[in-house]
Design an enzyme around this catalytic site. Structure first.
Site, PDB file in Angstrom:
ATOM      1  N   ARG A  15     -18.691  -3.521   9.240  1.00  0.00           N
ATOM      2  CA  ARG A  15     -17.120  -3.122   9.771  1.00  0.00           C
ATOM      3  C   ARG A  15     -17.257  -1.674  10.319  1.00  0.00           C
ATOM      4  O   ARG A  15     -17.819  -0.701   9.715  1.00  0.00           O
ATOM      5  CB  ARG A  15     -16.115  -3.423   8.465  1.00  0.00           C
ATOM      6  CG  ARG A  15     -15.564  -4.683   8.330  1.00  0.00           C
ATOM      7  CD  ARG A  15     -14.722  -4.797   6.971  1.00  0.00           C
ATOM      8  NE  ARG A  15     -13.864  -3.942   6.869  1.00  0.00           N
ATOM      9  CZ  ARG A  15     -12.947  -3.992   5.536  1.00  0.00           C
ATOM     10  NH1 ARG A  15     -13.037  -4.962   5.050  1.00  0.00           N
ATOM     11  NH2 ARG A  15     -12.194  -2.887   5.548  1.00  0.00           N
ATOM     12  N   ARG A  40       0.757  -1.264  -0.001  1.00  0.00           N
ATOM     13  CA  ARG A  40       0.040   0.008  -0.087  1.00  0.00           C
ATOM     14  C   ARG A  40       0.888   1.352   0.110  1.00  0.00           C
ATOM     15  O   ARG A  40       0.339   2.480   0.098  1.00  0.00           O
ATOM     16  CB  ARG A  40      -0.809   0.154   1.172  1.00  0.00           C
ATOM     17  CG  ARG A  40      -2.394  -0.378   1.192  1.00  0.00           C
ATOM     18  CD  ARG A  40      -2.820  -0.675   2.457  1.00  0.00           C
ATOM     19  NE  ARG A  40      -4.102  -0.397   2.618  1.00  0.00           N
ATOM     20  CZ  ARG A  40      -5.106  -1.247   2.726  1.00  0.00           C
ATOM     21  NH1 ARG A  40      -4.865  -2.611   2.520  1.00  0.00           N
ATOM     22  NH2 ARG A  40      -6.379  -0.852   2.686  1.00  0.00           N
TER      23      ARG A  40
HETATM   24  P1  AP5 Z   1      -8.792  -3.755   4.042  1.00  0.00           P
HETATM   25  O1  AP5 Z   1      -9.549  -4.768   4.736  1.00  0.00           O
HETATM   26  O2  AP5 Z   1      -7.683  -4.215   3.164  1.00  0.00           O
HETATM   27  O3  AP5 Z   1      -9.482  -2.701   3.529  1.00  0.00           O
HETATM   28  P2  AP5 Z   1      -9.515  -1.998   1.878  1.00  0.00           P
HETATM   29  O4  AP5 Z   1      -8.470  -1.914   1.270  1.00  0.00           O
HETATM   30  O5  AP5 Z   1     -10.029  -0.446   2.571  1.00  0.00           O
HETATM   31  O6  AP5 Z   1     -10.401  -2.607   1.343  1.00  0.00           O
HETATM   32  P3  AP5 Z   1     -11.784  -3.134   1.540  1.00  0.00           P
HETATM   33  O7  AP5 Z   1     -11.986  -4.398   2.227  1.00  0.00           O
HETATM   34  O8  AP5 Z   1     -12.932  -2.289   2.371  1.00  0.00           O
HETATM   35  O9  AP5 Z   1     -12.768  -3.278   0.187  1.00  0.00           O
HETATM   36  P4  AP5 Z   1     -12.506  -4.377  -0.979  1.00  0.00           P
HETATM   37  O10 AP5 Z   1     -11.827  -3.781  -2.107  1.00  0.00           O
HETATM   38  O11 AP5 Z   1     -11.748  -5.688  -0.339  1.00  0.00           O
HETATM   39  O12 AP5 Z   1     -13.915  -4.502  -1.333  1.00  0.00           O
HETATM   40  P5  AP5 Z   1     -14.825  -5.866  -1.169  1.00  0.00           P
HETATM   41  O13 AP5 Z   1     -14.569  -7.181  -1.947  1.00  0.00           O
HETATM   42  O14 AP5 Z   1     -15.262  -5.966   0.449  1.00  0.00           O
HETATM   43  O15 AP5 Z   1      -7.761  -2.843   5.112  1.00  0.00           O
HETATM   44  C1  AP5 Z   1      -8.318  -2.392   6.120  1.00  0.00           C
HETATM   45  C2  AP5 Z   1      -7.447  -1.640   7.316  1.00  0.00           C
HETATM   46  O16 AP5 Z   1      -6.384  -2.435   7.441  1.00  0.00           O
HETATM   47  C3  AP5 Z   1      -6.958  -0.551   6.448  1.00  0.00           C
HETATM   48  O17 AP5 Z   1      -7.523   0.609   6.360  1.00  0.00           O
HETATM   49  C4  AP5 Z   1      -5.547  -0.347   7.300  1.00  0.00           C
HETATM   50  O18 AP5 Z   1      -5.857   0.310   8.398  1.00  0.00           O
HETATM   51  C5  AP5 Z   1      -5.025  -1.824   7.606  1.00  0.00           C
HETATM   52  N1  AP5 Z   1      -4.091  -2.042   6.434  1.00  0.00           N
HETATM   53  C6  AP5 Z   1      -4.195  -3.206   5.872  1.00  0.00           C
HETATM   54  N2  AP5 Z   1      -3.543  -3.510   5.034  1.00  0.00           N
HETATM   55  C7  AP5 Z   1      -2.356  -2.497   5.143  1.00  0.00           C
HETATM   56  C8  AP5 Z   1      -1.094  -2.438   4.632  1.00  0.00           C
HETATM   57  N3  AP5 Z   1      -0.777  -2.918   3.666  1.00  0.00           N
HETATM   58  N4  AP5 Z   1      -0.580  -1.153   5.054  1.00  0.00           N
HETATM   59  C9  AP5 Z   1      -0.941  -0.547   6.072  1.00  0.00           C
HETATM   60  N5  AP5 Z   1      -2.245  -0.716   6.618  1.00  0.00           N
HETATM   61  C10 AP5 Z   1      -3.053  -1.790   6.139  1.00  0.00           C
HETATM   62  O19 AP5 Z   1     -16.390  -5.114  -1.639  1.00  0.00           O
HETATM   63  C11 AP5 Z   1     -16.973  -4.129  -1.080  1.00  0.00           C
HETATM   64  C12 AP5 Z   1     -18.344  -4.310  -1.268  1.00  0.00           C
HETATM   65  O20 AP5 Z   1     -18.772  -4.044  -2.641  1.00  0.00           O
HETATM   66  C13 AP5 Z   1     -19.114  -5.561  -0.918  1.00  0.00           C
HETATM   67  O21 AP5 Z   1     -20.108  -5.513  -0.046  1.00  0.00           O
HETATM   68  C14 AP5 Z   1     -19.342  -6.462  -2.027  1.00  0.00           C
HETATM   69  O22 AP5 Z   1     -20.461  -7.306  -1.576  1.00  0.00           O
HETATM   70  C15 AP5 Z   1     -19.624  -5.150  -2.866  1.00  0.00           C
HETATM   71  N6  AP5 Z   1     -19.833  -5.339  -4.371  1.00  0.00           N
HETATM   72  C16 AP5 Z   1     -21.106  -5.331  -5.179  1.00  0.00           C
HETATM   73  N7  AP5 Z   1     -21.027  -5.560  -6.323  1.00  0.00           N
HETATM   74  C17 AP5 Z   1     -19.623  -5.964  -6.392  1.00  0.00           C
HETATM   75  C18 AP5 Z   1     -18.880  -6.476  -7.786  1.00  0.00           C
HETATM   76  N8  AP5 Z   1     -19.616  -6.289  -8.922  1.00  0.00           N
HETATM   77  N9  AP5 Z   1     -17.801  -6.800  -7.327  1.00  0.00           N
HETATM   78  C19 AP5 Z   1     -17.141  -6.831  -6.109  1.00  0.00           C
HETATM   79  N10 AP5 Z   1     -17.859  -6.456  -4.962  1.00  0.00           N
HETATM   80  C20 AP5 Z   1     -19.261  -5.915  -5.128  1.00  0.00           C
HETATM   81 MG    MG Z   2     -10.994  -6.298   1.449  1.00  0.00          MG
END
Ligand code: AP5
Ligand code: MG
Length: 225
Positions: A156, A88
């Site tokens: 979350r 990241r």
């Molecule tokens: P993390 O859990 O990785 O959160 P994020 O990157 O913000 O991403 P999300 O998990 O929120 O979203 P996603 O892209 O996985 O989407 P999803 O598949 O759920 O990290 C959380 C925290 O941890 C960070 O803020 C930080 O504090 C820390 N952290 C983690 N890694 C770190 C690092 N490397 N360095 C530093 N800190 C770190 O999909 C979203 C929604 O969309 C779902 O409800 C899904 O059902 C829906 N949806 C609807 N239609 C679709 C479709 N067509 N395709 C996909 N999803 C769909």
């Molecule tokens: Mg995720």
């Protein structure tokens, strides 16, 4: 396969990576999921990072790099892996290079309007981490219950609107610049998903095609040597 699924919060990284890891039989390493497990289990790492993740800030590089290095060197990653949420920052990408070089970066291009809509209605399984949505596919078959393990679904802490804005801000400032790092290495494949009503499976099919080409290219170049 050594793939990175790259994209802003809520772009679908976890949804796609979990399906792709099953399809290709490789490990899915989500640093976000791993950190949430640490927090749930009240480990020292969990206690250290909880306030950071709840506020939507990034965990410091020196903490997350060692944490990831430890996972990626375990036997379950030997056949390959899909990284979700790592790297990241530039220092994280440089640290990854010292362990192993990724072979492809799938970049999910999703507008903020779609992200905000999806994250306001996302549900996650407290037990196994499976991802659902109240409004969009994939929806759980029984309201509030995980299809996979019957665990309870929850919203979350970092899906509150003001935290989502903070996470998007961190993404633009700290993470998006990484794309140039991988573009000069010719590793980036863009996937565009501009609408809320596209099914996850449709996007997964597009990514599978990209990964199959990547697997063929890796095989060709290893056959040459
Ligand atoms: P993390 O859990 O990785 O959160 P994020 O990157 O913000 O991403 P999300 O998990 O929120 O979203 P996603 O892209 O996985 O989407 P999803 O598949 O759920 O990290 C959380 C925290 O941890 C960070 O803020 C930080 O504090 C820390 N952290 C983690 N890694 C770190 C690092 N490397 N360095 C530093 N800190 C770190 O999909 C979203 C929604 O969309 C779902 O409800 C899904 O059902 C829906 N949806 C609807 N239609 C679709 C479709 N067509 N395709 C996909 N999803 C769909
Ligand atoms: Mg995720």
């Amino acid at each position: 396969m050594k793939a990175i699924i790259f994209g802003p919060p809520g772009s679908g990284k976890g949804t796609y990576a979990s399906r792709l890891s099953r399809a290709f039989g490789v490990a899915h390493i989500s640093t976000g999921d791993l950190l949430r497990d640490e927090i749930k289990n009240k480990t020292s790492m969990g206690r250290e990072v909880e306030s950071c993740t709840t506020r939507g800030e990034l965990v410091p590089d020196d903490r997350i790099i060692g944490f990831l290095a430890n996972r990626i060197s375990q036997p379950y990653c030997a056949k390959g892996f899909i990284l979700d949420g790592f790297p990241r920052t530039i220092p994280q990408a440089e640290a990854l290079e010292t362990i192993t070089s990724p072979s492809v970066v799938v970049n999910l291009c999703v507008p903020d309007t779609v992200i905000i809509e999806r994250l306001s209605t996302r549900l996650t399984c407290r037990n196994c981490g499976a991802i659902y949505n109240k409004r969009f596919q994939p929806r759980p078959k029984v309201e509030g219950i995980c299809d996979v393990c019957n665990g309870n679904l929850y919203k979350r802490d970092d899906d509150e609107p003001e935290v989502v804005r903070e996470r998007l801000d961190f993404y633009r400032k700290m993470t998006e610049p990484l794309l140039s790092y991988y573009e000069v290495r010719d590793l980036v494949k863009n996937i565009s998903c501009k609408k809320t009503n596209v099914r996850a499976e449709t996007v997964v099919e597009q990514i599978v095609k990209i990964l199959n080409v990547e697997i063929m290219n890796t095989k060709k170049s290893s056959d040459k040597h």
